[in-house]
Design a protein around this motif. Structure first.
Motif, PDB file in Angstrom:
ATOM      1  N   THR A 151      -0.907 -36.144 -30.854  1.00  0.00           N
ATOM      2  CA  THR A 151      -0.781 -37.597 -30.726  1.00  0.00           C
ATOM      3  C   THR A 151      -2.098 -38.203 -30.247  1.00  0.00           C
ATOM      4  N   SER A 152      -2.712 -37.598 -29.235  1.00  0.00           N
ATOM      5  CA  SER A 152      -3.982 -38.085 -28.705  1.00  0.00           C
ATOM      6  C   SER A 152      -5.072 -38.046 -29.769  1.00  0.00           C
ATOM      7  N   TRP A 153      -5.147 -36.932 -30.505  1.00  0.00           N
ATOM      8  CA  TRP A 153      -6.165 -36.784 -31.544  1.00  0.00           C
ATOM      9  C   TRP A 153      -5.966 -37.836 -32.623  1.00  0.00           C
ATOM     10  N   SER A 154      -4.705 -38.046 -33.040  1.00  0.00           N
ATOM     11  CA  SER A 154      -4.419 -39.043 -34.078  1.00  0.00           C
ATOM     12  C   SER A 154      -4.768 -40.446 -33.625  1.00  0.00           C
ATOM     13  N   GLU A 155      -4.613 -40.724 -32.329  1.00  0.00           N
ATOM     14  CA  GLU A 155      -4.913 -42.053 -31.809  1.00  0.00           C
ATOM     15  C   GLU A 155      -6.408 -42.349 -31.783  1.00  0.00           C
ATOM     16  N   THR A 156      -7.252 -41.309 -31.764  1.00  0.00           N
ATOM     17  CA  THR A 156      -8.697 -41.526 -31.740  1.00  0.00           C
ATOM     18  C   THR A 156      -9.273 -41.657 -33.146  1.00  0.00           C
ATOM     19  N   MET A 157      -8.472 -41.367 -34.166  1.00  0.00           N
ATOM     20  CA  MET A 157      -8.934 -41.411 -35.542  1.00  0.00           C
ATOM     21  C   MET A 157      -8.332 -42.602 -36.270  1.00  0.00           C
ATOM     22  N   ASP A 158      -9.170 -43.310 -37.015  1.00  0.00           N
ATOM     23  CA  ASP A 158      -8.715 -44.433 -37.814  1.00  0.00           C
ATOM     24  C   ASP A 158      -8.126 -43.924 -39.126  1.00  0.00           C
ATOM     25  N   THR A 159      -8.768 -42.958 -39.730  1.00  0.00           N
ATOM     26  CA  THR A 159      -8.326 -42.387 -40.996  1.00  0.00           C
ATOM     27  C   THR A 159      -8.314 -40.872 -40.857  1.00  0.00           C
ATOM     28  N   VAL A 160      -7.228 -40.264 -41.275  1.00  0.00           N
ATOM     29  CA  VAL A 160      -7.154 -38.809 -41.285  1.00  0.00           C
ATOM     30  C   VAL A 160      -6.544 -38.395 -42.611  1.00  0.00           C
ATOM     31  N   GLU A 161      -7.282 -37.584 -43.356  1.00  0.00           N
ATOM     32  CA  GLU A 161      -6.763 -37.001 -44.588  1.00  0.00           C
ATOM     33  C   GLU A 161      -6.943 -35.498 -44.475  1.00  0.00           C
ATOM     34  N   VAL A 162      -5.836 -34.776 -44.478  1.00  0.00           N
ATOM     35  CA  VAL A 162      -5.867 -33.331 -44.341  1.00  0.00           C
ATOM     36  C   VAL A 162      -5.068 -32.736 -45.489  1.00  0.00           C
ATOM     37  N   LYS A 163      -5.638 -31.727 -46.136  1.00  0.00           N
ATOM     38  CA  LYS A 163      -4.944 -31.033 -47.212  1.00  0.00           C
ATOM     39  C   LYS A 163      -4.972 -29.541 -46.916  1.00  0.00           C
ATOM     40  N   LEU A 164      -3.899 -28.881 -47.227  1.00  0.00           N
ATOM     41  CA  LEU A 164      -3.856 -27.434 -47.086  1.00  0.00           C
ATOM     42  C   LEU A 164      -4.378 -26.834 -48.379  1.00  0.00           C
ATOM     43  N   ALA A 165      -5.565 -26.218 -48.314  1.00  0.00           N
ATOM     44  CA  ALA A 165      -6.207 -25.693 -49.508  1.00  0.00           C
ATOM     45  C   ALA A 165      -5.954 -24.210 -49.719  1.00  0.00           C
ATOM     46  N   GLU A 166      -5.752 -23.481 -48.631  1.00  0.00           N
ATOM     47  CA  GLU A 166      -5.714 -22.026 -48.743  1.00  0.00           C
ATOM     48  C   GLU A 166      -4.922 -21.422 -47.584  1.00  0.00           C
ATOM     49  N   VAL A 167      -4.097 -20.436 -47.911  1.00  0.00           N
ATOM     50  CA  VAL A 167      -3.396 -19.653 -46.898  1.00  0.00           C
ATOM     51  C   VAL A 167      -3.562 -18.192 -47.314  1.00  0.00           C
TER      52      VAL A 167
END
Length: 131
Positions: free
Chosen positions: A55-71
């Motif tokens: 929650t704290s990390w998300s509040e410091t970011m205006d835009t967040v785009e995360v994709k899972l590319a590899e497992v």
């Protein structure tokens, strides 16, 4: 690997993480070691601690785009998850793109530890392997 895939996807879901799925997949004493572990004073423990960090990390970011590319399976307990990530700081406006990697440990069907790294190479080295 499917547990890790589902856990990472639930964590990355926007506009907010899928807390219900996370509660089902993460062990209650899950240990999270962020890339900035030195700044946060160590690891974050338990569901509440991890939720507060996210929650704290998300509040410091205006835009967040995360994709899972590899497992990729590392061994019988650990999995490498690679997530190309793009974010912009809320106050600074600075944009960053990075291939963040996590070494995720699963025991008895639950995610018990997640350790983030600046790159897949760093994650593999920490796991005792090379890229």
């Amino acid at each position: 690997m499917e547990i890790v895939r589902a856990a990472v996807e639930a964590t990355m879901r926007r506009p907010k993480p899928d807390w219900e799925t996370m509660n089902a997949l993460f062990h209650p004493d899950h240990e999270f070691l962020p890339r900035d572990v030195g700044l946060v004073g160590g690891s974050v423990r338990g569901a509440q601690g991890y939720r507060e960090w996210l929650t704290s990390w998300s509040e410091t970011m205006d835009t967040v785009e995360v994709k899972l590319a590899e497992v990729t399976e590392i061994d019988h307990e650990r999995v490498l998850a690679v997530t190309p990530t793009r974010f912009r700081g809320r106050q600074s406006g600075a944009e960053t793109e990075q291939r963040i990697a996590a070494v995720v440990t699963v025991r008895e069907g639950k995610v018990v530890r997640t350790e983030l790294f600046q790159s897949p190479k760093q994650a593999l080295e920490a796991a005792g392997l090379s890229e």
